[in-house]
Design an enzyme around this catalytic site. Structure first.
Site, PDB file in Angstrom:
ATOM      1  CG  LEU A 213      -1.745  -1.287   1.529  1.00 31.63           C
ATOM      2  CD1 LEU A 213      -2.294  -1.267   2.690  1.00 31.63           C
ATOM      3  CD2 LEU A 213      -2.888  -1.174   0.476  1.00 31.63           C
TER       4      LEU A 213
ATOM      5  CG  ASP B  10       2.075  -2.840   3.033  1.00 31.84           C
ATOM      6  OD1 ASP B  10       3.148  -2.189   2.768  1.00 31.84           O
ATOM      7  OD2 ASP B  10       1.097  -2.780   2.281  1.00 31.84           O
TER       8      ASP B  10
ATOM      9  CD  GLU C  63       5.792   1.233  15.060  1.00 29.10           C
ATOM     10  OE1 GLU C  63       6.560   1.802  16.038  1.00 29.10           O
ATOM     11  OE2 GLU C  63       5.847   2.123  14.283  1.00 29.10           O
TER      12      GLU C  63
ATOM     13  CG  HIS D  22       0.506   4.427  11.167  1.00 35.03           C
ATOM     14  ND1 HIS D  22       1.192   3.847  10.253  1.00 35.03           N
ATOM     15  CD2 HIS D  22      -0.625   3.549  11.114  1.00 35.03           C
ATOM     16  CE1 HIS D  22       0.374   2.710   9.970  1.00 35.03           C
ATOM     17  NE2 HIS D  22      -0.386   2.680  10.286  1.00 35.03           N
TER      18      HIS D  22
ATOM     19  CB  CYS E  13       6.671   1.255  10.640  1.00 33.65           C
ATOM     20  SG  CYS E  13       7.278   2.048   9.253  1.00 33.65           S
TER      21      CYS E  13
HETATM   22  C1  CIR Z   1       0.879   0.509   4.768  1.00 33.11           C
HETATM   23  O1  CIR Z   1       0.431   1.435   4.212  1.00 33.11           O
HETATM   24  O2  CIR Z   1       0.190  -0.151   5.684  1.00 33.11           O
HETATM   25  C2  CIR Z   1       2.300   0.414   4.493  1.00 33.11           C
HETATM   26  N1  CIR Z   1       2.581   0.448   3.263  1.00 33.11           N
HETATM   27  C3  CIR Z   1       3.320   1.304   5.547  1.00 33.11           C
HETATM   28  C4  CIR Z   1       3.049   0.965   6.853  1.00 33.11           C
HETATM   29  C5  CIR Z   1       4.035   2.271   7.727  1.00 33.11           C
HETATM   30  N2  CIR Z   1       3.907   1.634   9.108  1.00 33.11           N
HETATM   31  C6  CIR Z   1       4.183   2.731  10.083  1.00 33.11           C
HETATM   32  O3  CIR Z   1       4.481   3.745   9.625  1.00 33.11           O
HETATM   33  N3  CIR Z   1       3.882   2.104  11.168  1.00 33.11           N
END
Ligand code: CIR
Length: 261
Positions: free
Chosen positions: A19, A61, A66, A165, A256
């Site tokens: 994502l 992902d 995290e 987030h 993350c």
């Molecule tokens: C997402 O959209 O879930 C991943 N592409 C990125 C998640 C990043 N997570 C975070 O900053 N804790």
């Protein structure tokens, strides 16, 4: 909190299919793997024992570990990620975390929680309600944390679509010191349970740098954000700058990439 362990998972070959809302191009997997390896080396240099899970092609992902758990000094909570494509990532993390925590608690439907929305400050947990973490999830997590003797409060970030987030916009560095994006500064200062002794406002042009992490004696910060680095160093922090370009393309930040405990 002094960390002795971390759990990470290198990006999978499917990484670019994850994502993303960042219009920054397709990530280069080899470069992402190099950046991830440097991140793991930096954790080890801080004295942490690092458990590396195997990359899983089914979860592009999955490197953003995290989001799948909240790990505290007193126990762990397995999340229920808000993005349906990420739900299955929890299984592998659960199996690993059970080596360290006897009975991780669970977020149940209709609750959703992404770990990136949770920011701990000396036993108080800020929970971001976002496009990923919903009020039911925030409520369940508050109850789990209370059972462990922690307090929690909610910050609604849904009006700030630039923040995926809560921790995309704030970081707690300990001893009352915060890094914050101007979009959440007011909310942070209005939290009765939070003491803000020093607030380092992130320059708008360096918004991505808000997601930094204190790992024991040092601050992990994204490479290439000189103003933020100067601010941190002016406070006497030792900064470990890590190249994050390929993770940024997938909306991911420094925090993350690991679960730390
Ligand atoms: C997402 O959209 O879930 C991943 N592409 C990125 C998640 C990043 N997570 C975070 O900053 N804790």
């Amino acid at each position: 909190m002094h960390f002795t362990r971390a759990i990470v998972r290198p990006p999978a070959r499917s990484f670019a299919a994850g994502l993303s809302s960042a219009a920054e191009g397709v990530p280069d997997l080899d470069r992402a793997l190099e950046q991830h390896a440097a991140y793991v080396r930096a954790l080890r240099d801080c004295g942490l024992q690092v458990t590396q899970l195997e990359a899983d092609e089914a979860y592009p992902d999955g490197t953003f570990v995290e989001d799948t758990a909240i790990v505290t000094g007193r126990g762990a909570v397995l999340t229920r990620p808000g993005a349906p494509s990420r739900a299955g990532e929890v299984r592998g993390i659960a199996a690993c975390l059970r080596n360290f925590f006897a009975n991780p608690m669970l977020i149940e439907p209709p609750g959703t929680v992404d770990g990136g929305d949770i920011c701990e400050a000396d036993g108080h947990f800020l929970i971001g309600v976002s496009a990923r973490t919903n009020p039911a999830g925030a409520q369940q997590l508050t109850e789990h944390l209370a059972r462990m003797g922690y307090t929690a409060s909610v910050i609604d970030i849904k009006a700030n679509p630039a923040l995926l987030h809560l921790k995309s916009g704030i970081a707690y560095l300990g001893e009352g010191a915060w890094v914050a994006d101007s979009a959440v500064e007011g909310e942070l200062r209005s939290q009765p349970a939070i003491e803000v002794r020093d607030l380092m406002l992130v320059p708008a042009v360096e918004a991505y740098a808000a997601n930094c992490v204190r790992v024991n004696e040092v601050i992990f910060a994204a490479q290439g954000y000189p103003q933020m680095r100067t601010v941190l160093e002016s406070r006497g922090y030792r900064v470990v700058a890590l190249e994050m370009s390929e993770f940024r393309k997938m909306d991911g930040g420094l925090s993350c990439l690991s679960l730390r405990f």
